[in-house]
Design an enzyme around this catalytic site. Structure first.
Site: not given
Length: 169
Positions: A97, A125, A143, A166
């Site tokens: 927005h 994930a 994740a 890394k």
């Protein structure tokens, strides 16, 4: 709709001991069909985890991608390179927005930004990718990371906000 068709097929034609595996494969197949129909363009050898891949019509997918579970929110362009591999529950946001407008906290204007995920990227994930992000070739995103800006090629990044900690040697 696809889930109902899969259940009917499995109950009629599949022995009980194979139903769980077949259900996963059939849902993945139908999800890939839906993704190919909706995407702006899609390469060969696409694999979708199950029925949790939702893309926009502004999405370009390269060859050999493995999409475990993606939800693309917004109307900005998203580009996946070749051989991108994702975990489950990936959220890609492609617009914001306008908070600098005349109303508070934001006006009705949406600011679209292109998101690019280069080739050979692995997304863990529960990763959230914010508008305008570019992830370089061969990068790994840990994740649960929240990614904004640019991640260099062959970097391993994680955290909120995602920071490179890394490089792949």
């Amino acid at each position: 709709m696809y889930t109902l068709l899969v259940k009917i097929f499995l109950n009629l034609f599949c022995p009980k001991k194979y139903r769980a595996d077949m259900k996963y494969k059939l849902l993945g197949f139908w999800t890939c069909v839906a993704v190919r129909r909706r995407a702006k363009s899609c390469g060969e050898h696409l694999h979708c985890g199950d029925n949790k891949v939702r893309i926009s019509k502004h999405t370009t997918i390269g060859n050999g991608c493995w999409l475990g579970g993606i939800d693309i929110l917004g109307t900005g362009d998203v580009e996946f390179g070749d051989y991108v591999h994702t975990g489950k529950n990936i959220t890609i946001i492609t617009d914001n927005h306008n908070y600098e407008g005349e109303t508070i906290p934001y006006d009705k204007t949406l600011i679209k930004k292109k998101t690019t995920i280069s080739s050979f990227v692995w997304l863990g994930a529960n990763v959230i990718i914010l508008p305008g992000t570019t992830i370089g070739e061969g990068a790994i995103i840990q994740a649960g990371a929240v990614v904004h800006g640019e991640i260099p090629p062959y970097a391993i990044a994680g955290g909120n906000p995602a920071k490179v900690f890394k490089y792949i040697s």
